[in-house]
Design a protein around this motif. Structure first.
Motif, PDB file in Angstrom:
ATOM      1  N   THR A   1       0.830  -1.203   0.000  1.00 15.16           N
ATOM      2  CA  THR A   1       0.000   0.000   0.000  1.00 15.16           C
ATOM      3  C   THR A   1       0.865   1.254   0.000  1.00 15.16           C
ATOM      4  O   THR A   1       0.566   2.247  -0.683  1.00 15.16           O
ATOM      5  CB  THR A   1      -0.932   0.012   1.219  1.00 15.16           C
ATOM      6  OG1 THR A   1      -1.665  -1.219   1.259  1.00 15.16           O
ATOM      7  CG2 THR A   1      -1.917   1.173   1.142  1.00 15.16           C
ATOM      8  N   LEU A   2       1.956   1.223   0.755  1.00 14.73           N
ATOM      9  CA  LEU A   2       2.871   2.356   0.772  1.00 14.73           C
ATOM     10  C   LEU A   2       3.534   2.546  -0.589  1.00 14.73           C
ATOM     11  O   LEU A   2       3.739   3.674  -1.037  1.00 14.73           O
ATOM     12  CB  LEU A   2       3.947   2.164   1.843  1.00 14.73           C
ATOM     13  CG  LEU A   2       3.604   2.582   3.266  1.00 14.73           C
ATOM     14  CD1 LEU A   2       4.789   2.337   4.192  1.00 14.73           C
ATOM     15  CD2 LEU A   2       3.209   4.041   3.321  1.00 14.73           C
ATOM     16  N   GLN A   3       3.877   1.451  -1.235  1.00 16.02           N
ATOM     17  CA  GLN A   3       4.504   1.531  -2.553  1.00 16.02           C
ATOM     18  C   GLN A   3       3.565   2.189  -3.559  1.00 16.02           C
ATOM     19  O   GLN A   3       3.986   3.011  -4.383  1.00 16.02           O
ATOM     20  CB  GLN A   3       4.912   0.137  -3.026  1.00 16.02           C
ATOM     21  CG  GLN A   3       6.099  -0.446  -2.265  1.00 16.02           C
ATOM     22  CD  GLN A   3       6.404  -1.885  -2.680  1.00 16.02           C
ATOM     23  OE1 GLN A   3       5.520  -2.607  -3.119  1.00 16.02           O
ATOM     24  NE2 GLN A   3       7.644  -2.292  -2.513  1.00 16.02           N
ATOM     25  N   GLU A   4       2.279   1.841  -3.496  1.00 16.69           N
ATOM     26  CA  GLU A   4       1.303   2.429  -4.418  1.00 16.69           C
ATOM     27  C   GLU A   4       1.192   3.945  -4.200  1.00 16.69           C
ATOM     28  O   GLU A   4       1.135   4.720  -5.162  1.00 16.69           O
ATOM     29  CB  GLU A   4      -0.060   1.764  -4.217  1.00 16.69           C
ATOM     30  CG  GLU A   4      -0.118   0.315  -4.678  1.00 16.69           C
ATOM     31  CD  GLU A   4      -1.449  -0.346  -4.372  1.00 16.69           C
ATOM     32  OE1 GLU A   4      -2.325   0.349  -3.805  1.00 16.69           O
ATOM     33  OE2 GLU A   4      -1.618  -1.533  -4.688  1.00 16.69           O
ATOM     34  N   ARG A   5       1.160   4.352  -2.925  1.00 13.33           N
ATOM     35  CA  ARG A   5       1.075   5.772  -2.631  1.00 13.33           C
ATOM     36  C   ARG A   5       2.345   6.491  -3.063  1.00 13.33           C
ATOM     37  O   ARG A   5       2.298   7.607  -3.596  1.00 13.33           O
ATOM     38  CB  ARG A   5       0.846   5.974  -1.130  1.00 13.33           C
ATOM     39  CG  ARG A   5      -0.505   5.495  -0.652  1.00 13.33           C
ATOM     40  CD  ARG A   5      -0.455   5.215   0.845  1.00 13.33           C
ATOM     41  NE  ARG A   5      -0.124   6.405   1.592  1.00 13.33           N
ATOM     42  CZ  ARG A   5      -1.015   7.289   2.041  1.00 13.33           C
ATOM     43  NH1 ARG A   5      -2.295   7.090   1.808  1.00 13.33           N
ATOM     44  NH2 ARG A   5      -0.637   8.348   2.719  1.00 13.33           N
ATOM     45  N   ASN A   6       3.492   5.856  -2.827  1.00 13.78           N
ATOM     46  CA  ASN A   6       4.767   6.426  -3.232  1.00 13.78           C
ATOM     47  C   ASN A   6       4.808   6.623  -4.742  1.00 13.78           C
ATOM     48  O   ASN A   6       5.194   7.690  -5.233  1.00 13.78           O
ATOM     49  CB  ASN A   6       5.908   5.504  -2.782  1.00 13.78           C
ATOM     50  CG  ASN A   6       7.274   6.018  -3.189  1.00 13.78           C
ATOM     51  OD1 ASN A   6       7.535   7.201  -3.175  1.00 13.78           O
ATOM     52  ND2 ASN A   6       8.153   5.108  -3.569  1.00 13.78           N
TER      53      ASN A   6
END
Length: 347
Positions: free
Chosen positions: A150-155
């Motif tokens: 999820t963090l990767q997608e936001r990043n």
């Protein structure tokens, strides 16, 4: 598309007062009594008056409380800190890139101040973590962006949004990058802020929440600064203010809000007393509409979203961008400035 030219170091043939936000003429000699934008100096004074450092906050009580948090609270606490560290790292770099192209010296100065505040925010996360967990766990938290999907997608959402401006700095790409900036600073932090404020209203981790409150105040000021820059940009370059651009803004805010809701569902959900996922989702939709409207594009991101803040209790913690007084300073709290790192003498 109009390409942005980098500001010159000095220009002896140009006036001190700039002739434009971007691609303007300016000597680059800053005289605050002779600037193009009347709102720049008040912004400068506000940012200056809000200066703070993590060392001001005594972490002693939080150090004692952290082991007593539930596993879910500890997990959310660390994951959200990891997210905030990622976002502010990106932001300090973006602000520096923007500063390179602002041909108004006062706005260039404000952007440099903004970048410096983002560095302080990142320092605050290290300060909190070094107080609470081992160096190994701190390193793991700062690597969450590599391992959490999820963090990767936001990043990717933010960095890809900034990338077009970084690689091809045109007026249109600059305007679009500001939309991503407002999403990052005015929306992406907000489920995390709500988590920390909910801890504080239950008398948990008050010192960390105080630091989050200072960060929240800075971010509101940053959003206000970029709102001014965005509107001046559209005023000076009306050719980019098209229906297609408006549609881009709406769809980008909607995607950003969906990513924030997904993150809130993953780390907060319905695990904690005082905040439900349904309320949090409405709150994020409300904030998306509010930020979009700030940029002048209306509240059409989520037409059915509440028109008033659905998390009414959070206002006392969050909407504190008028001066240095915050909710915690208005109430009795265990907070003193300390000259000893992290307040370890209080253990």
């Amino acid at each position: 598309m109009t390409v942005l030219q980098k500001r010159l170091l000095t220009d002896s043939d140009a006036p001190n007062r700039s002739t434009g936000l971007i691609n303007g003429k300016s000597s680059n000699i800053l005289n605050w009594d002779d600037v193009r934008y009347s709102w720049a100096y008040p912004k400068y004074k506000t940012m200056l008056s809000n200066f703070w450092t993590p060392f001001e906050i005594n972490m002693g009580n939080d150090i004692k409380q952290f082991p007593g948090l539930s596993e879910a609270e500890q997990n959310a606490f660390l994951k959200i800190i990891g997210l905030l560290a990622l976002l502010d790292s990106i932001q300090s770099d973006y602000a520096g890139k923007v500063a390179d192209y602002l041909t108004d010296s006062s706005l260039n100065a404000l952007m440099i101040m903004l970048a410096q505040q983002e560095v302080i925010h990142n320092h605050s996360y290290s300060y909190v973590l070094s107080s609470l967990v081992s160096q190994q766990q701190q390193n793991e938290v700062f690597d969450y962006w590599r391992t959490e999907t999820t963090l990767q997608e936001r990043n990717d959402f933010v960095t890809n949004g900034y990338k077009a401006f970084a690689q091809e700095p045109t007026v249109r790409h600059f305007a679009q990058s500001i939309v991503y900036d407002v999403i990052l600073e005015g929306l992406f932090f907000y489920s995390g802020f709500a988590f920390f404020y909910n801890l504080a209203r239950n008398q948990k981790m008050v010192s960390t929440s105080t630091m989050i409150n200072y960060i929240n105040r800075d971010e509101q000021i940053h959003v206000g600064l970029f709102e001014k820059i965005y509107k001046e940009l559209l005023h000076e370059h009306p050719e980019i203010n098209t229906d297609a651009h408006h549609d881009f803004v709406i769809s980008t805010f909607r995607k950003g809000a969906e990513l924030e809701i997904a993150w809130g569902r993953e780390v907060i959900g319905n695990q904690f007393d005082g905040i439900t996922m349904s309320e949090l989702e409405q709150y994020i939709q409300y904030m998306a509409n509010k930020r979009c409207n700030q940029l002048g594009h209306g509240r059409d991101v989520f037409p059915d979203a509440p028109v008033k803040n659905p998390l009414r209790w959070i206002i006392a913690y969050q909407e504190v961008d008028q001066g240095k007084t915050d909710f915690f300073e208005q109430k009795s709290r265990q907070y003193t400035k300390t000259s000893d790192a992290n307040g370890f003498d209080d253990l």
